[in-house]
Scaffold this motif. Structure first.
Motif, PDB file in Angstrom:
ATOM      1  N   SER A 234      -8.032  51.853  54.694  1.00  0.00           N
ATOM      2  CA  SER A 234      -8.540  50.909  53.687  1.00  0.00           C
ATOM      3  C   SER A 234      -8.877  51.626  52.379  1.00  0.00           C
ATOM      4  O   SER A 234      -8.900  51.014  51.316  1.00  0.00           O
ATOM      5  CB  SER A 234      -9.760  50.161  54.222  1.00  0.00           C
ATOM      6  N   HIS A 239      -5.746  46.882  48.256  1.00  0.00           N
ATOM      7  CA  HIS A 239      -6.951  46.053  48.146  1.00  0.00           C
ATOM      8  C   HIS A 239      -8.045  46.793  47.393  1.00  0.00           C
ATOM      9  O   HIS A 239      -8.790  46.222  46.619  1.00  0.00           O
ATOM     10  CB  HIS A 239      -7.492  45.711  49.542  1.00  0.00           C
ATOM     11  N   ARG A 240      -8.128  48.099  47.694  1.00  0.00           N
ATOM     12  CA  ARG A 240      -9.156  48.924  47.071  1.00  0.00           C
ATOM     13  C   ARG A 240      -8.894  49.037  45.566  1.00  0.00           C
ATOM     14  O   ARG A 240      -9.815  48.966  44.767  1.00  0.00           O
ATOM     15  CB  ARG A 240      -9.159  50.299  47.742  1.00  0.00           C
ATOM     16  N   ALA A 243     -10.029  45.866  44.150  1.00  0.00           N
ATOM     17  CA  ALA A 243     -11.485  45.692  44.167  1.00  0.00           C
ATOM     18  C   ALA A 243     -12.136  46.397  42.979  1.00  0.00           C
ATOM     19  O   ALA A 243     -13.104  45.898  42.405  1.00  0.00           O
ATOM     20  CB  ALA A 243     -12.065  46.219  45.479  1.00  0.00           C
ATOM     21  N   GLU A 270     -20.495  42.181  50.213  1.00  0.00           N
ATOM     22  CA  GLU A 270     -19.796  42.570  51.444  1.00  0.00           C
ATOM     23  C   GLU A 270     -20.784  42.903  52.549  1.00  0.00           C
ATOM     24  O   GLU A 270     -20.564  42.606  53.722  1.00  0.00           O
ATOM     25  CB  GLU A 270     -18.881  43.765  51.174  1.00  0.00           C
ATOM     26  N   SER A 278     -14.212  36.941  57.591  1.00  0.00           N
ATOM     27  CA  SER A 278     -13.199  36.974  56.534  1.00  0.00           C
ATOM     28  C   SER A 278     -13.545  36.033  55.377  1.00  0.00           C
ATOM     29  O   SER A 278     -12.847  36.018  54.361  1.00  0.00           O
ATOM     30  CB  SER A 278     -11.825  36.626  57.107  1.00  0.00           C
ATOM     31  N   TRP A 279     -14.606  35.247  55.529  1.00  0.00           N
ATOM     32  CA  TRP A 279     -15.021  34.391  54.419  1.00  0.00           C
ATOM     33  C   TRP A 279     -15.519  35.222  53.229  1.00  0.00           C
ATOM     34  O   TRP A 279     -15.601  34.712  52.119  1.00  0.00           O
ATOM     35  CB  TRP A 279     -16.117  33.414  54.861  1.00  0.00           C
ATOM     36  N   ALA A 281     -14.068  37.499  51.581  1.00  0.00           N
ATOM     37  CA  ALA A 281     -13.034  37.563  50.543  1.00  0.00           C
ATOM     38  C   ALA A 281     -13.057  36.290  49.710  1.00  0.00           C
ATOM     39  O   ALA A 281     -12.936  36.331  48.477  1.00  0.00           O
ATOM     40  CB  ALA A 281     -11.666  37.761  51.185  1.00  0.00           C
ATOM     41  N   THR A 284     -16.354  36.407  47.528  1.00  0.00           N
ATOM     42  CA  THR A 284     -16.236  37.349  46.400  1.00  0.00           C
ATOM     43  C   THR A 284     -15.244  36.814  45.380  1.00  0.00           C
ATOM     44  O   THR A 284     -15.471  36.909  44.176  1.00  0.00           O
ATOM     45  CB  THR A 284     -15.750  38.756  46.845  1.00  0.00           C
ATOM     46  N   GLY A 285     -14.156  36.249  45.878  1.00  0.00           N
ATOM     47  CA  GLY A 285     -13.157  35.673  44.971  1.00  0.00           C
ATOM     48  C   GLY A 285     -13.774  34.577  44.126  1.00  0.00           C
ATOM     49  O   GLY A 285     -13.573  34.517  42.909  1.00  0.00           O
TER      50      GLY A 285
END
Lengths: 311, 250
Positions: A234, A239-240, A243, A270, A278-279, A281, A284-285
């Motif tokens: 990760s 994704h990183r 982010a 987080e 998984s909510w 994401a 944060t979105g």
């Protein structure tokens, strides 16, 4: 400004330094250390995006490389922690020189795509090379002792070490922005053809900014890997890279403190929303969209504009 | 090349995918002169500028500056040799202060422009010279204003001050009076006259009265080629020139 003393900004920084010193007594130290590492990472990224106008979409490669290399040289070569961090950072610098030398010739979306492409190559290498542990990553590496004296297995001691490194990294960024070099960088961001016509080889300046940013990202990655005593995929995943863009924009790109604030918010979301799975994401979105729509300059950018207007 | 020619082009040509924008242009700019490049829209004036300063690579031909072939140099290297250009649209650094705009130009000579570990306070040694330049352009009252807030005419003046900070031997001015009101035009003409002392100026200009007032020599370009060359009175009587201008206006 008060002549013989601190000005308002300096007082603000002094308060923040004290908050940082007290933090591990009020929040879980590992969480606080994670925030510091991400804050350094985002600040290094901001040096490129906010002050050079270059949007890299591959910064996870530097963070991940720093982390993997640091842990591996401790595990395989039994290097002391200080040297391991330096080796991790140097590898990130070298990667930065290679990525940068090729990507810097393009700008805008092409620059972003080239950096993304490089980062994908690094991701693939980390996945395939024998020493990186593939899907499992590197785990259970001891932090060891700082300079052979201070035992860093305790979280409090480790926290203050991470904090010192963060402050040093932050200071380097601050100094870079406010240096003769930083001035040229600003001029290039403002009007590149004009900077060329004044005799500046703009690509060299951009490359140096890119390499400093990559090196400090590697340093952040080294520290982060030591904090959690592991490195995994990760850290090099795109994704990183995404982010860190989010953190920087959320906090305020082109502001000194913005990226750190953004890192704190993203890490806190987080951490405290971990039970929603998984909510996270989605949440944060949502926060990101709301922030960008409501305050385009980011949190710190908006506060700064507000302060400027009211004084 | 004779001593009094500072810049010369030999059969300078630029093609864009088969379209010849600049066609075998031979220019000779005398040292110390104010030389104007005029011509109808699309004549290739700005392209010539871009070729001279290497912002565009030439398809063929060469550019000789002070006896040296600079056709293959990088644009920043050309600038460092003292051949400095301005741009058609006002070329300032909008979010920097007026003082910082000029200082960025002065800064390169300090040789510390890659020093990211030094404080910007080391640049303060340049403030005196920067203020001097600003004063010469009546900009000293604005020194600490953010450049984007300046009126247009002042921005153009700041651009000249910044260019002059490099003490260029040859200044290339791309339409220095474009988009200006009459008062500002008068001021810029006076400024150009003043800064032309001891240096050479090559300018692209649409305003023919400015050209008539300022230039020693005029080269008329049309469709990428040199149509005529000479003083204002010579050029303005030239039938080919008249035809090109009237033809362009139809």
């Amino acid at each position: 400004m008060i002549a013989a003393g601190f000005n308002r900004a300096q007082w603000g920084y002094a308060v923040l330094v004290v908050v940082g010193l007290a933090a591990p007594f009020y929040v879980y130290p590992v969480f606080a250390m994670n925030v510091l590492c991400l804050a350094l990472f985002a600040s290094a990224f901001n040096l490129l995006l906010g002050y050079s106008g270059l949007l890299s979409f591959g910064h996870a490669a530097f963070l991940g490389a720093g982390g993997y290399v640091t842990l591996e040289v401790i595990r395989a070569w039994r290097l002391p922690i200080e040297l391991a961090i330096i080796v991790g950072t140097v590898v990130a610098v070298l990667l930065g020189i290679i990525f940068g030398a090729l990507a810097i010739r393009r700008s805008g979306i092409y620059f972003a795509m080239i950096t993304l492409g490089f980062a994908q190559v690094v991701y693939f290498l980390v996945l395939q090379m024998p020493w990186t542990g593939g899907e499992d990553g590197l785990q259970g590496v001891s932090r060891g002792k700082l300079l052979g004296i201070v035992n860093l297995q305790g979280n409090l001691a480790m926290y203050y070490f991470v904090y010192a490194v963060f402050l040093a990294g932050f200071w380097i960024i601050h100094r870079t922005i406010h240096s003769p070099f930083g001035h040229v960088l600003r001029a290039i961001r403002e009007n590149e053809p004009r900077a060329i016509s004044l005799g500046y080889d703009v690509d060299r300046y951009k490359l140096l900014a890119f390499v400093i940013s990559a090196g400090l990202s590697g340093l952040a990655g080294s520290m982060k890997a030591l904090v959690v005593q592991s490195a995994n995929l990760s850290d090099v995943h795109w994704h990183r890279s995404g982010a860190v863009v989010l953190m920087t924009l959320l906090g305020g790109m082109g502001t000194t403190l913005g990226p750190s604030v953004g890192a704190l918010i993203v890490a806190a979301l987080e951490n405290y929303l971990a039970s929603y799975g998984s909510w996270i994401a989605v949440i944060t979105g949502g926060v990101f969209i709301a922030c960008v729509l409501a305050f385009r300059r980011g949190i710190v950018g908006e506060i700064r504009a507000l302060v400027k207007r009211s004084f | 090349m004779p001593d009094d020619v500072i810049l010369e082009t030999r059969k300078l040509t630029k093609e864009f995918h088969g379209f010849v924008a600049v066609n075998s242009v031979d220019l000779r700019i005398r040292r110390g002169a104010i030389h104007a490049l005029i011509g109808p829209n699309g004549a290739g004036k700005t392209t010539v500028f871009n070729l001279l300063t290497r912002f565009l690579p030439a398809t063929s031909g060469s550019v000789i500056y002070r006896g040296e072939d600079i056709t293959r140099l990088r644009p920043a290297a050309v600038a460092r040799k003292g051949l400095v250009r301005s741009f058609q649209i006002s070329a300032v650094f909008p979010k920097l202060t007026v003082l910082e705009n000029v200082r960025v130009a002065l800064q390169r000579k300090l040789g510390t422009s890659f020093h990211f570990w030094r404080t910007q306070r080391t640049l303060a040694v340049l403030d005196g010279r920067a203020l001097e330049l600003l004063a010469a352009f009546d900009l000293d009252d604005y020194a600490h204003a953010i450049t984007v807030e300046l009126p247009y005419g002042r921005k153009r003046a700041l651009e000249l001050a910044t260019t002059l900070a490099l003490e260029p031997e040859l200044m290339l001015l791309d339409e220095p009076t474009a988009g200006m009101g009459r008062e500002d035009v008068g001021r810029v003409v006076a400024l150009i006259q003043r800064i032309s002392a001891g240096r050479t100026i090559l300018m692209v200009e649409h305003n023919l009265s400015v050209v008539a007032d300022l230039s020693d020599t005029i080269t008329v370009l049309a469709r990428g080629s040199v149509l005529a060359e000479g003083s204002y009175s010579e050029v303005s009587r030239n039938s080919a020139v008249l035809e090109a201008y009237i033809g362009a206006e139809q």
